[in-house]
Design a protein around this motif. Structure first.
Motif, mmCIF file in Angstrom:
data_model
loop_
_atom_site.group_PDB
_atom_site.id
_atom_site.type_symbol
_atom_site.label_atom_id
_atom_site.label_comp_id
_atom_site.label_asym_id
_atom_site.label_seq_id
_atom_site.Cartn_x
_atom_site.Cartn_y
_atom_site.Cartn_z
ATOM 1 N N GLN A 42 0.822 -1.213 0.000
ATOM 2 C CA GLN A 42 0.000 0.000 0.000
ATOM 3 C C GLN A 42 0.858 1.266 0.000
ATOM 4 O O GLN A 42 1.918 1.305 0.612
ATOM 5 N N TRP A 43 0.354 2.292 -0.657
ATOM 6 C CA TRP A 43 0.923 3.631 -0.559
ATOM 7 C C TRP A 43 0.150 4.387 0.520
ATOM 8 O O TRP A 43 -1.085 4.361 0.527
ATOM 9 N N THR A 44 0.866 5.030 1.426
ATOM 10 C CA THR A 44 0.220 5.815 2.474
ATOM 11 C C THR A 44 0.883 7.185 2.579
ATOM 12 O O THR A 44 2.015 7.390 2.145
ATOM 13 N N MET A 45 0.156 8.121 3.155
ATOM 14 C CA MET A 45 0.699 9.427 3.549
ATOM 15 C C MET A 45 -0.203 9.978 4.640
ATOM 16 O O MET A 45 -1.345 9.540 4.806
ATOM 17 N N THR A 46 0.310 10.913 5.403
ATOM 18 C CA THR A 46 -0.469 11.538 6.464
ATOM 19 C C THR A 46 -0.639 13.018 6.127
ATOM 20 O O THR A 46 0.340 13.738 5.969
#
Length: 111
Positions: A97-101
């Motif tokens: 998965q690609w994630t960012m906050t």
């Protein structure tokens, strides 16, 4: 007639200032449809941004234009009206998965 000409000129200047900035080559990892708790963020390559957020007492559903990046953060808006999305963790892979906050919300990019 002067007033009409001035209004047309002002409208033209405002519409020119409202153009979305395309996502720079070094920020292409931001492009996509991102979802998290009570938040959706879609950023297109051409700089069009769709933002939905559902918080108690406040629901937002906006179509905005990318104004530019400042480090990991990015500005959106229209003309002189701007807002900054604070990116505390830029896009990165966690497993498959690609994630960012963004603005304190962890988002996952749909494939």
């Amino acid at each position: 007639m002067r007033i009409v000409s001035s209004l047309i000129l002002a409208a033209g200047l405002l519409s020119g200032a409202a153009c979305a900035a395309p996502v720079p080559a070094d920020k292409q990892s931001y492009v996509g449809n991102w979802q998290g708790k009570d938040m959706q963020l879609a950023l297109a390559k051409d700089g069009k941004v769709k933002y939905k957020r559902d918080q108690p007492g406040k629901k937002l559903d906006l179509s905005l234009e990318l104004q530019g990046f400042n480090g990991d953060h990015f500005d959106v808006g229209w003309g002189i009206v701007r807002s900054t999305f604070i990116v505390s963790k830029p896009p990165h892979r966690e497993g498959k998965q690609w994630t960012m906050t963004v603005d304190g919300v962890e988002l996952t990019r749909g494939e």
